[in-house]
Design an enzyme around this catalytic site. Structure first.
Site, short mmCIF file in Angstrom:
data_model
loop_
_atom_site.label_atom_id
_atom_site.label_comp_id
_atom_site.label_asym_id
_atom_site.label_seq_id
_atom_site.Cartn_x
_atom_site.Cartn_y
_atom_site.Cartn_z
N THR A 238 0.87 -1.25 -0.03
CA THR A 238 0.24 -0.17 -0.08
C THR A 238 0.93 1.34 -0.01
O THR A 238 1.82 1.24 0.87
CB THR A 238 -1.03 -0.05 1.49
OG1 THR A 238 -1.84 -1.22 1.18
CG2 THR A 238 -1.89 1.26 1.40
N CYS A 322 26.18 7.13 7.85
CA CYS A 322 25.87 5.79 7.83
C CYS A 322 27.02 4.90 8.49
O CYS A 322 26.80 3.66 8.26
CB CYS A 322 25.35 5.27 6.43
SG CYS A 322 24.21 6.37 5.54
N1 PLP Z 1 23.25 7.12 -1.61
C1 PLP Z 1 23.60 8.13 -0.90
C2 PLP Z 1 24.55 8.90 -1.84
C3 PLP Z 1 23.44 8.77 0.19
O1 PLP Z 1 24.11 9.68 0.62
C4 PLP Z 1 22.55 8.08 1.00
C5 PLP Z 1 22.14 8.38 2.49
O2 PLP Z 1 22.94 8.95 3.16
C6 PLP Z 1 21.86 6.95 0.49
C7 PLP Z 1 22.09 6.31 -0.76
C8 PLP Z 1 20.65 5.90 1.21
O3 PLP Z 1 19.61 6.90 1.11
P1 PLP Z 1 18.40 6.48 2.40
O4 PLP Z 1 19.00 7.00 3.77
O5 PLP Z 1 17.20 7.00 1.70
O6 PLP Z 1 18.30 5.03 2.23
#
Ligand code: PLP
Length: 376
Positions: A238, A322
């Protein structure tokens, strides 16, 4: 608080939150329902899709909502490998991609694919020639990001697309444009990539919503989530209507005066580079996109800088958010001396960032340099 980490995520403007609240509280119908509340929502989702598609320069039918950029990256690579399964299982990517691409490639390696990871030069650049040189008859997919999230370097996607058409027209091209969307102007229909990944939370939208643009060379793409048939049967579930509404509203706000905003951000980045370069031991790294400035306070460990400035209400990053404190694979790929790589930090800007924010950050960084012991 001074927020200089817009490449990690962005604040959600009130107008975006209001648009989402209206959907959650009042227009909560399921777009698949056949009574007016549902039909109205189906109509709304189409309108929001049109808004995002226009900003990405693609057709409405080419834009598929996903749950995030990570999902788009994974889907694109797997869909490309599926289409080209008879061609071969070779993947070309770079050593400086986001983990969403790198970890997907590593996983595919475990499934029997062969992956070429291209190394950048000392400034973080990757050239189109470098990519094209390693493309082979069995290369199923090339995945190169549009803007590097840690350094801000812009990669030559249109040149890669043109070269691929000569070298191996069946190889599909994916670009992760999570940091490029509404920062570095492009239009999907002229870029030449077959897949482009977007994410809302880097442009003032909510977390948990993204999109994948899929071009006409991708024939009957592999469904990511078979199920109820949403997103043209390719990504069932959804629709996340409130998130989609927020994504579209954020796009509207950002595109309203985009050229002026980008010009202002680029000027701000230049100003920040100038102010920060005046601090002893500072070295600017890479660069290109208007919203990202990577630098090193050579000799001072980046995590200490981030903690010190964080304690003063200044939010910056020691690389990609990340990585959760682990050394960044992007900075490692630059092969810098240890005292330079160990002191790497990233400042990233949004439309609301001011020169006063930069001044406060520069002052805090200078104080850190002058009062803390270097440890590297
Ligand atoms: N790709 C890049 C270049 C990013 O900077 C990020 C997030 O930091 C992502 C992918 C991942 O995106 P999302 O947080 O929406 O999964």
């Amino acid at each position: 608080m001074i927020y200089l980490d817009h490449a990690a995520t962005t604040p959600v403007p009130r107008a975006v939150a209001d648009a989402m609240y209206a959907v959650l509280a009042e227009q909560f119908g399921n777009p698949s329902a056949q009574y007016p509340l549902g039909l109205e929502m189906k109509h709304q989702v189409s309108a929001w899709r049109r808004t995002v598609a226009q900003a990405a320069g693609c057709g409405e039918k080419e834009l598929f909502f996903t749950s995030c950029g990570t999902e788009g990256d994974n889907w694109a690579i797997q869909a490309a490998l599926w289409q080209n399964r008879r061609l071969g299982r070779h993947i070309v990517t770079t050593a400086v991609e986001h983990s969403a691409v790198l970890e997907c490639c590593r996983w595919m390696e475990r499934q029997g694919c062969e992956v070429t990871y291209l190394q950048p030069d000392g400034r973080g650049n990757i050239t189109a020639a470098q990519v094209l040189d390693v493309v082979r008859p069995d290369t199923a997919v090339v995945s190169v990001m549009m803007v590097n999230n840690e350094l801000g370097n812009i990669y030559p996607i249109a040149d890669i697309a043109r070269g691929l058409a000569q070298r191996n027209p069946r190889t599909l091209l994916h670009t992760d444009a999570v940091q490029g969307f509404l920062k570095v102007p492009f239009a999907f229909r002229t870029l030449g990539a077959d897949f482009v990944t977007l994410s809302a939370h880097k442009i003032g939208g909510p977390k948990g919503i993204g999109a994948l643009c899929i071009g006409p060379r991708v024939r009957s793409p592999r469904p990511l989530l078979p199920g109820g048939g949403q997103e043209q049967g390719l990504r069932s579930g959804t629709e996340a209507t409130a998130q989609i509404a927020g994504f579209a509203r954020a796009v509207e706000l950002r595109t309203a005066d985009l050229p002026a905003v980008l010009e202002r951000m680029a000027a701000l980045r230049a100003y920040a580079a100038e102010q920060l370069s005046a601090i002893p031991d500072v070295q600017i790294l890479g660069g290109g996109a208007p919203h990202i400035l990577a630098l090193s306070l050579a000799g001072w460990p980046s995590q200490n800088i981030v903690n010190d400035l964080g304690g003063q209400g200044i939010c910056i990053s020691a690389g990609s958010a990340c990585h959760q404190g682990r050394p960044s694979h992007v900075v490692a790929a630059l092969k810098l001396p240890k005292r330079v790589s160990g002191g790497t930090i990233r400042l990233s800007f949004g439309p609301e960032t001011t020169r006063a924010d930069i001044d406060a950050c520069a002052e805090a960084l200078r104080r850190h340099h002058d009062t803390r012991m270097p440890m590297l």
